[in-house]
Design an enzyme around this catalytic site. Structure first.
Site, PDB file in Angstrom:
ATOM      1  N   LYS A  12      -0.552  -7.074  12.787  1.00 12.21           N
ATOM      2  CA  LYS A  12      -1.623  -6.221  12.269  1.00 12.21           C
ATOM      3  C   LYS A  12      -2.908  -6.614  12.981  1.00 12.21           C
ATOM      4  O   LYS A  12      -3.445  -7.700  12.784  1.00 12.21           O
ATOM      5  CB  LYS A  12      -1.760  -6.414  10.756  1.00 12.21           C
ATOM      6  N   GLU A  46      -4.660 -28.099  28.265  1.00  9.89           N
ATOM      7  CA  GLU A  46      -5.658 -28.424  27.241  1.00  9.89           C
ATOM      8  C   GLU A  46      -5.368 -29.774  26.576  1.00  9.89           C
ATOM      9  O   GLU A  46      -6.267 -30.569  26.359  1.00  9.89           O
ATOM     10  CB  GLU A  46      -5.748 -27.332  26.146  1.00  9.89           C
ATOM     11  N   SER A  71       1.549  -7.683  -0.552  1.00  8.88           N
ATOM     12  CA  SER A  71       2.239  -8.586   0.361  1.00  8.88           C
ATOM     13  C   SER A  71       1.491  -9.885   0.644  1.00  8.88           C
ATOM     14  O   SER A  71       2.091 -10.852   1.115  1.00  8.88           O
ATOM     15  CB  SER A  71       2.574  -7.878   1.678  1.00  8.88           C
ATOM     16  N   THR A 110       0.822  -1.215   0.000  1.00  8.96           N
ATOM     17  CA  THR A 110       0.000   0.000   0.000  1.00  8.96           C
ATOM     18  C   THR A 110       0.850   1.257   0.000  1.00  8.96           C
ATOM     19  O   THR A 110       0.463   2.276  -0.581  1.00  8.96           O
ATOM     20  CB  THR A 110      -0.939  -0.002   1.222  1.00  8.96           C
ATOM     21  N   THR A 163       1.213  -4.310   4.252  1.00 12.72           N
ATOM     22  CA  THR A 163       0.936  -4.557   5.670  1.00 12.72           C
ATOM     23  C   THR A 163       0.367  -5.948   5.953  1.00 12.72           C
ATOM     24  O   THR A 163       0.448  -6.422   7.086  1.00 12.72           O
ATOM     25  CB  THR A 163      -0.027  -3.496   6.226  1.00 12.72           C
ATOM     26  N   ASP A 164      -0.197  -6.613   4.947  1.00 14.99           N
ATOM     27  CA  ASP A 164      -0.867  -7.885   5.212  1.00 14.99           C
ATOM     28  C   ASP A 164       0.082  -8.938   5.780  1.00 14.99           C
ATOM     29  O   ASP A 164      -0.308  -9.725   6.647  1.00 14.99           O
ATOM     30  CB  ASP A 164      -1.547  -8.415   3.951  1.00 14.99           C
TER      31      ASP A 164
END
Length: 356
Positions: free
Chosen positions: A192, A313, A86, A39, A119-120
């Site tokens: 992110k 767990e 990305s 971006t 940014t992804d």
């Protein structure tokens, strides 16, 4: 006689000024910007388009030329490594970028490296470099949430701050950094957390510091092994093994896990609920896949601060599974791929997840 002496004095002063200016210029740090697209290199059809645009359109030279103030903080030059969005970053892209960064930081005329990135998957690349590039020189990743054509564009200041941090001596030895929205975060921790807004990147454990008007303010240091202290070296890595992520949820089935195994995955990250919980319908299949040599790594898809405890767990010791500690699934994938280039032993993998 007096005029001659005055002339000599003026020439001497002028010479000293010229030499002094040259010394000041020579003392400016050298920063290389490696551009990969995203971006921050995007463009929209209109100034009101902050979320609708085409990524990876603007070349690095134009990005640099658009911020003339960079010349006041560093000698900057750029290289276009990739020009992609990305989400399409591959393992091969990671290795290519890592080798280029490693080569640059070995040069005496490079004081820091900035990488512009979409940014992804910026957090994945930052963590990968944090693991495999052995240097104390600053490596800073930066992106933007809005294209440069938008009236609310954030890329210009983000890039200025990134160069400022990369040029700073006080950023040395702190591992790979991510500088966006005035914050300096560790490439190991940051993710992110939200889209569309400029405050998208956060660390669950807090930022390392802030950068304001070209000055860094530090508040904490990374605790995990990185860069110079890492046992991994990009110069010894040419390919990364296949590691896949399967998402846990209510009513989960074993379909994705089996499909990844059939495609040759060497490890599967279970992006579990809560504390990396595994559905009772999935447990038998994961036991079976582990028996076939595939590493099973329990992570959590909790958005901020998922922390998986070993033998909570699930009986990880009994099943010979690995837990991802506080790493989210995408970062766990990166560490697993890097670690598997060195060892196939699950106990060694667990040690690596604790330390990195």
């Amino acid at each position: 006689m007096f005029k001659k002496d005055l002339r000599r004095w003026l020439l001497a002063m002028l010479s000293m000024l010229v030499v002094g200016s040259a010394v000041v210029a020579a003392e400016k740090p050298n920063v290389v910007i490696l551009a990969t697209g995203g971006t921050i290199a995007g463009a929209g059809a209109d100034a009101t388009n902050s979320a609708t645009y085409q990524a990876a359109k603007v070349p690095v030279d134009k990005l640099i030329a658009g911020i003339p103030q960079l010349k006041t903080i560093a000698e900057v030059r750029g290289e276009q490594v990739f020009q992609i969005a990305s989400e399409s970053f591959t393992n091969d892209n990671l290795v290519t970028l890592g080798k280029r960064v490693a080569a640059l930081v070995k040069q005496g005329d490079v004081d820091g490296v900035v990488i512009t990135h979409g940014t992804d998957t910026l957090e994945e690349t930052a963590y990968f470099l944090n693991l495999v590039v052995r240097t104390d020189k600053p490596i800073v990743l930066v992106g933007s949430m809005r294209p440069g054509t938008a009236m609310s564009a954030d890329g210009m200041l983000n890039l200025y701050n990134a160069v400022s941090v990369a040029a700073s001596k006080d950023a040395r030895g702190k591992g790979v950094l991510v500088t966006m929205n005035d914050e300096i975060n560790s490439g190991r921790d940051v993710s992110k957390m939200v889209n569309l807004r400029t405050e998208a990147f956060k660390s669950p454990w807090g930022a390392l510091g802030m950068v304001v008007e070209g000055k860094n303010y530090w508040f904490r240091l990374p605790a995990k092994r990185h860069t110079n202290n890492s046992e991994f070296d990009i110069e010894k890595i040419d390919t990364l093994p296949s590691v896949e992520i399967a998402y846990g949820s209510g009513n989960a089935s074993d379909t994705a896990y089996r499909a990844f195994a059939a495609k040759g995955a060497k490890a599967i990250i279970h992006a579990g609920t809560g504390n990396g919980s595994v559905s009772s319908a999935v447990v038998p299949s994961l036991q079976e896949l582990r028996g076939k040599g595939i590493q099973i790594i329990r992570s959590s898809h909790v958005n901020a601060g998922g922390f998986v405890l070993r033998n909570a767990e699930q009986p990880d010791d009994k099943y010979d599974w690995v837990v991802a500690h506080d790493l989210n699934p995408q970062k766990a994938r990166i560490l697993a791929a890097v670690a598997l280039s060195k060892t196939q032993d699950s106990k060694e993998l667990q040690r690596i997840f604790w330390e990195y």
